[in-house]
Design an enzyme around this catalytic site. Structure first.
Site, PDB file in Angstrom:
ATOM      1  N   ASP A 103     -14.023   2.923   6.587  1.00 36.05           N
ATOM      2  CA  ASP A 103     -13.095   3.933   5.780  1.00 36.05           C
ATOM      3  C   ASP A 103     -13.622   4.662   4.648  1.00 36.05           C
ATOM      4  OD1 ASP A 103     -10.068   4.786   4.980  1.00 36.05           O
ATOM      5  OD2 ASP A 103      -9.900   2.682   3.687  1.00 36.05           O
ATOM      6  N   HIS A 159       0.545  -1.040  -0.196  1.00 38.23           N
ATOM      7  CA  HIS A 159      -0.204  -0.065  -0.531  1.00 38.23           C
ATOM      8  C   HIS A 159       1.084   1.224  -0.162  1.00 38.23           C
ATOM      9  CE1 HIS A 159      -4.585   1.102   0.611  1.00 38.23           C
ATOM     10  NE2 HIS A 159      -3.572   2.221   0.919  1.00 38.23           N
ATOM     11  N   ARG A 202     -12.701  13.042   4.023  1.00 34.48           N
ATOM     12  CA  ARG A 202     -11.322  13.360   4.439  1.00 34.48           C
ATOM     13  C   ARG A 202     -10.815  13.824   2.903  1.00 34.48           C
ATOM     14  NH1 ARG A 202      -7.664   8.930   5.763  1.00 34.48           N
ATOM     15  NH2 ARG A 202      -6.030  10.462   5.756  1.00 34.48           N
ATOM     16  N   SER A 248      -6.916   4.260   8.148  1.00 32.10           N
ATOM     17  CA  SER A 248      -6.971   3.840   7.302  1.00 32.10           C
ATOM     18  C   SER A 248      -6.500   3.509   6.121  1.00 32.10           C
ATOM     19  CB  SER A 248      -7.360   5.405   6.016  1.00 32.10           C
ATOM     20  OG  SER A 248      -7.133   5.384   5.453  1.00 32.10           O
ATOM     21  N   LYS A 286      -7.360  -0.653   6.341  1.00 36.99           N
ATOM     22  CA  LYS A 286      -7.808  -2.393   5.123  1.00 36.99           C
ATOM     23  C   LYS A 286      -6.773  -3.201   5.158  1.00 36.99           C
ATOM     24  CE  LYS A 286      -7.244   1.778   2.123  1.00 36.99           C
ATOM     25  NZ  LYS A 286      -7.847   2.955   2.348  1.00 36.99           N
TER      26      LYS A 286
HETATM   27  N1  URA Z   1      -4.191   5.804   1.740  1.00 39.78           N
HETATM   28  C1  URA Z   1      -5.308   5.176   2.144  1.00 39.78           C
HETATM   29  O1  URA Z   1      -5.878   4.196   2.834  1.00 39.78           O
HETATM   30  N2  URA Z   1      -5.587   6.262   3.274  1.00 39.78           N
HETATM   31  C2  URA Z   1      -5.253   6.969   3.132  1.00 39.78           C
HETATM   32  O2  URA Z   1      -5.160   7.954   4.015  1.00 39.78           O
HETATM   33  C3  URA Z   1      -3.553   7.863   2.244  1.00 39.78           C
HETATM   34  C4  URA Z   1      -3.180   7.100   2.002  1.00 39.78           C
END
Ligand code: URA
Length: 435
Positions: A163, A84, A170, A185, A189
């Protein structure tokens, strides 16, 4: 029963909230029982006041509990890996890393996000592929990782719905760039989707949410700590985001570049990051490879075409057409030329990201549609020589007026100097444990 206004007020005044209160707020928001305006105010209070590590953990935990979780590794009987990014400009890394890792026989299951602010999102990029479905159910996701070796999905009503809602909120309330909100966040995930080992690409610089190495380390530390508490192996790369990654910025353009990279024809900085991330994921996997063996496998998958084959299998499995010709193209393509001879001294990532956003590649309001065809290709990157009148970049636009506006933004993003700037490696540091 919590009263959201009281929690907003306490956070606004810099006080710590109880874990239970935070959890109730987030779960109520996920159930649509707290309105966007109160959650936006809460996020802004967090933006200015921050969260303690106890609060960050409580927020992450509540976000995970807002939906189902998947014990992917246990169900598959394999070690599943994931990657990620904290968000950057031109960051299509997962679209190339996933197929390389899958081609090497390691299951890759990922829950991604959409564009945030001036940065693009993997889900929006993948949706430029005709037919591609990002909303797989839990069982479909598990079956695809098992049968195809690779799946990338979005948050759904069942998987981290908190999220899904917070992320979109956001994005349009200037509350993205906060260490705790980003860490919660991302890690909610990762933990909900159940990967055993994760490479996190923490972007640093002009086009990143973390502008300094110190802030990026703080974000890495927060995510390493959340990973440790969840029992998953986390490795953080700190990588350069002072200029866009690779050449392409914009959804379909980036998918094309990821595909070119899988064929061994990608830009050097992007290729290096893709291979470094794939290498680390293979080394973390259950194949028992050391770094040198892992790198050789990753390079081999590109050289022998198996990475492209894995890409095609994956895209088809999620309903998409893997043929590059099926990707949308913008009707107007305009070159931006250098007005002097020299070297590219800098190429502002945020300005290029904003240029792509203004072309329609991203959102300014929550439900804005995205134009998947438009974007910018940066033909010259930091350190490249350029002659007067030679192309610096290409703008891909819906019409002439949009192309003209973006061309001006792109020209302003480039600084040309007499001497090349010092070389900078794309991977600035690798961090495996919190300080
Ligand atoms: N990627 C994400 O999944 N969340 C964030 O807040 C920033 C980048």
């Amino acid at each position: 029963m919590i009263r959201p206004v009281e929690l907003i007020q306490r956070k606004r005044d810099g006080r710590e909230l109880e874990a239970g209160e935070l959890a109730e707020l987030v779960l109520a928001y996920a159930r649509d029982e707290v309105p966007d305006y109160q959650m936006a105010a809460f996020c802004m209070a967090v933006y200015f006041r921050g969260l303690t590590s106890r609060e960050t953990f409580a927020l992450t935990d509540a976000m995970i509990r807002s939906g189902e979780t998947i014990e992917l590794g246990r169900i598959l009987g394999r070690k599943v890996v994931d990657k990620h990014s904290t968000g950057g400009v031109g960051d299509k890394t997962s679209i190339a890393v996933g197929p390389i890792v899958a081609a090497c026989g390691v299951p890759f299951g990922k829950m991604s996000g959409r564009g945030l602010g001036h940065t693009g999102g993997t889900l929006d990029k993948l949706e430029s592929i005709p037919g591609f479905r990002v909303e797989l159910g839990r069982d479909e996701f598990v079956a695809q990782v098992r049968d195809v070796g690779l799946a990338i999905i979005g948050q759904t009503a069942d998987l981290v719905p908190a999220d899904k809602r917070l992320y979109a909120l956001r994005d349009v309330t200037a509350t993205v760039d906060n260490v705790s909100l980003i860490a919660a966040s991302i890690m909610s995930k990762k933990i909900a989707a159940g990967a055993d080992a994760v490479v996190l690409d923490v972007k640093v610089g002009d086009g990143a949410f973390m502008k300094s190495l110190a802030d990026a380390r703080a974000l890495a530390d927060a995510m390493l700590e959340l990973g440790r508490r969840a029992g998953s192996e986390v490795v953080c790369f700190l990588t350069d985001m002072d200029q866009p990654l690779g050449s392409a910025v914009g959804n379909a353009l980036e998918v094309r570049e990821a595909l070119a990279t899988l064929r061994g024809e990608g830009p050097p900085d992007f290729t290096e990051l893709v291979l470094a991330a794939a290498t680390r994921l293979l080394a973390l996997s259950d194949l028992g490879l050391d770094d040198a063996e892992a790198r050789a496998r990753a390079e081999g998958a590109v050289a022998d075409g198996s990475a492209v084959a894995a890409y095609e299998r994956w895209i088809r499995a999620q309903g998409g057409d893997p043929d590059e010709a099926a990707l949308p193209s913008a009707p107007v393509v305009r070159e931006v030329h250098a007005d002097r001879t020299g070297y590219v001294e800098s190429l502002g990532a945020i300005a290029i990201g904003a240029g792509a956003l203004h072309l329609g590649a991203g959102r300014s309001a929550k439900d804005d549609p995205i134009d998947h065809a438009v974007g910018i290709r940066c033909l010259r990157k930091r350190g490249d020589p350029v002659g007067e009148g030679e192309p610096l970049a290409e703008v891909h636009a819906r019409d002439e007026a949009a192309a003209e506006q973006a061309a001006q933004e792109v020209r302003a993003a480039y600084a040309i100097a007499d001497e090349p700037p010092p070389a900078k490696h794309i991977v600035l540091d690798v961090v495996t444990a919190a300080y």
